[in-house]
Write a protein that holds these residues in place. Structure first.
Motif, PDB file in Angstrom:
ATOM      1  N   ILE A  31      24.024  35.020  -2.380  1.00 46.01           N
ATOM      2  CA  ILE A  31      25.085  35.568  -2.266  1.00 46.01           C
ATOM      3  C   ILE A  31      25.023  36.880  -1.259  1.00 46.01           C
ATOM      4  CG2 ILE A  31      26.531  37.227  -3.703  1.00 46.01           C
ATOM      5  CD1 ILE A  31      26.493  34.984  -5.754  1.00 46.01           C
ATOM      6  N   ILE A  32      23.864  37.700  -1.695  1.00 48.41           N
ATOM      7  CA  ILE A  32      23.718  38.629  -0.739  1.00 48.41           C
ATOM      8  C   ILE A  32      23.802  38.621   0.723  1.00 48.41           C
ATOM      9  CG2 ILE A  32      21.202  38.961  -1.182  1.00 48.41           C
ATOM     10  CD1 ILE A  32      23.744  42.133  -1.116  1.00 48.41           C
ATOM     11  N   ASN A  33      22.850  37.488   0.782  1.00 51.50           N
ATOM     12  CA  ASN A  33      22.593  37.048   2.492  1.00 51.50           C
ATOM     13  C   ASN A  33      24.023  36.710   2.746  1.00 51.50           C
ATOM     14  OD1 ASN A  33      20.010  37.547   2.176  1.00 51.50           O
ATOM     15  ND2 ASN A  33      19.510  35.041   1.876  1.00 51.50           N
ATOM     16  N   GLN A  34      24.639  36.002   2.264  1.00 49.41           N
ATOM     17  CA  GLN A  34      26.144  35.614   2.709  1.00 49.41           C
ATOM     18  C   GLN A  34      27.090  36.861   2.712  1.00 49.41           C
ATOM     19  OE1 GLN A  34      27.490  32.595   3.245  1.00 49.41           O
ATOM     20  NE2 GLN A  34      25.892  31.545   3.053  1.00 49.41           N
ATOM     21  N   VAL A  59      33.699  55.409  -7.210  1.00 52.70           N
ATOM     22  CA  VAL A  59      33.261  56.099  -5.936  1.00 52.70           C
ATOM     23  C   VAL A  59      34.400  56.596  -5.219  1.00 52.70           C
ATOM     24  CG1 VAL A  59      30.650  54.984  -6.078  1.00 52.70           C
ATOM     25  CG2 VAL A  59      32.688  54.337  -4.711  1.00 52.70           C
ATOM     26  N   GLY A  60      35.617  56.369  -5.480  1.00 48.32           N
ATOM     27  CA  GLY A  60      36.633  56.726  -5.109  1.00 48.32           C
ATOM     28  C   GLY A  60      37.185  55.927  -3.809  1.00 48.32           C
ATOM     29  N   GLU A  61      36.561  54.652  -3.530  1.00 51.83           N
ATOM     30  CA  GLU A  61      36.680  53.604  -2.795  1.00 51.83           C
ATOM     31  C   GLU A  61      37.078  52.312  -3.516  1.00 51.83           C
ATOM     32  OE1 GLU A  61      36.653  53.952   0.557  1.00 51.83           O
ATOM     33  OE2 GLU A  61      35.935  56.334   0.287  1.00 51.83           O
ATOM     34  N   HIS A  62      37.624  51.502  -2.744  1.00 52.76           N
ATOM     35  CA  HIS A  62      38.106  50.298  -3.415  1.00 52.76           C
ATOM     36  C   HIS A  62      36.880  49.449  -3.313  1.00 52.76           C
ATOM     37  CE1 HIS A  62      42.449  50.986  -3.370  1.00 52.76           C
ATOM     38  NE2 HIS A  62      42.128  51.397  -2.153  1.00 52.76           N
ATOM     39  N   GLY A  63      36.307  49.055  -4.781  1.00 55.33           N
ATOM     40  CA  GLY A  63      35.187  48.320  -4.606  1.00 55.33           C
ATOM     41  C   GLY A  63      35.308  47.355  -5.749  1.00 55.33           C
ATOM     42  N   TRP A  64      34.253  46.382  -5.551  1.00 58.82           N
ATOM     43  CA  TRP A  64      34.190  44.938  -6.412  1.00 58.82           C
ATOM     44  C   TRP A  64      32.875  44.961  -6.794  1.00 58.82           C
ATOM     45  CZ3 TRP A  64      38.658  42.245  -7.448  1.00 58.82           C
ATOM     46  CH2 TRP A  64      39.705  42.603  -6.510  1.00 58.82           C
ATOM     47  N   GLU A  65      32.780  44.133  -7.860  1.00 60.07           N
ATOM     48  CA  GLU A  65      31.551  44.013  -8.694  1.00 60.07           C
ATOM     49  C   GLU A  65      31.640  42.337  -8.846  1.00 60.07           C
ATOM     50  OE1 GLU A  65      30.544  45.418 -12.526  1.00 60.07           O
ATOM     51  OE2 GLU A  65      30.276  47.226 -11.835  1.00 60.07           O
ATOM     52  N   LEU A  66      30.555  41.672  -8.301  1.00 63.56           N
ATOM     53  CA  LEU A  66      30.268  40.047  -8.323  1.00 63.56           C
ATOM     54  C   LEU A  66      29.365  39.904  -9.637  1.00 63.56           C
ATOM     55  CD1 LEU A  66      30.085  39.269  -4.721  1.00 63.56           C
ATOM     56  CD2 LEU A  66      32.227  39.499  -6.149  1.00 63.56           C
ATOM     57  N   ASN A 112      38.611  37.002 -11.997  1.00 65.53           N
ATOM     58  CA  ASN A 112      38.985  35.745 -10.872  1.00 65.53           C
ATOM     59  C   ASN A 112      37.575  35.270 -10.668  1.00 65.53           C
ATOM     60  OD1 ASN A 112      41.835  36.347 -11.373  1.00 65.53           O
ATOM     61  ND2 ASN A 112      41.712  37.618  -9.482  1.00 65.53           N
ATOM     62  N   LYS A 113      37.543  33.959 -10.352  1.00 60.53           N
ATOM     63  CA  LYS A 113      36.318  33.477  -9.616  1.00 60.53           C
ATOM     64  C   LYS A 113      36.552  33.237  -8.069  1.00 60.53           C
ATOM     65  CE  LYS A 113      34.693  30.872 -13.515  1.00 60.53           C
ATOM     66  NZ  LYS A 113      33.204  30.640 -13.737  1.00 60.53           N
ATOM     67  N   ILE A 114      35.477  33.687  -7.510  1.00 63.60           N
ATOM     68  CA  ILE A 114      35.624  33.222  -6.212  1.00 63.60           C
ATOM     69  C   ILE A 114      34.366  32.538  -5.507  1.00 63.60           C
ATOM     70  CG2 ILE A 114      37.035  35.668  -5.733  1.00 63.60           C
ATOM     71  CD1 ILE A 114      34.163  36.754  -4.728  1.00 63.60           C
ATOM     72  N   ASN A 115      34.499  32.073  -4.372  1.00 65.31           N
ATOM     73  CA  ASN A 115      33.460  31.361  -3.564  1.00 65.31           C
ATOM     74  C   ASN A 115      33.050  32.494  -2.579  1.00 65.31           C
ATOM     75  OD1 ASN A 115      33.829  28.859  -5.109  1.00 65.31           O
ATOM     76  ND2 ASN A 115      35.352  28.368  -3.656  1.00 65.31           N
ATOM     77  N   VAL A 116      31.493  32.335  -2.590  1.00 66.53           N
ATOM     78  CA  VAL A 116      30.676  33.388  -1.768  1.00 66.53           C
ATOM     79  C   VAL A 116      29.791  32.081  -1.053  1.00 66.53           C
ATOM     80  CG1 VAL A 116      29.310  35.041  -1.307  1.00 66.53           C
ATOM     81  CG2 VAL A 116      30.913  35.340  -3.050  1.00 66.53           C
TER      82      VAL A 116
END
Length: 74
Positions: A35-38, A18-25, A1-5
């Protein structure tokens, strides 16, 4: 899915190493700083902080999430 950051667009991928809910962008490298600053700014109320791949690898090992052939072999 495409998202806006902020003003940038990234492809989001769900990961769970890692056992947590995570996302890669996934995005062009020239968008990285914006993106990292946002993300850091949006996450201040949640105390979101960057972490390194080695930290993620340590957490993965603590939870016994093993990779073949790195930690397992036939």
């Amino acid at each position: 899915n495409k998202i806006n950051v902020g003003y940038e667009t990234a492809e989001e991928l769900r990961v769970n190493l890692v056992g947590e809910h995570g996302w890669e962008l996934h995005h062009p490298i020239e968008m990285q700083n914006d993106i990292i600053n946002q993300l850091v700014e949006a996450g201040t109320d949640f105390e979101i902080k960057p972490f390194g791949i080695r930290a993620m690898d340590s957490i993965r090992l603590e939870l016994s999430y093993r990779f073949i052939p790195r930690e397992m072999s036939i």
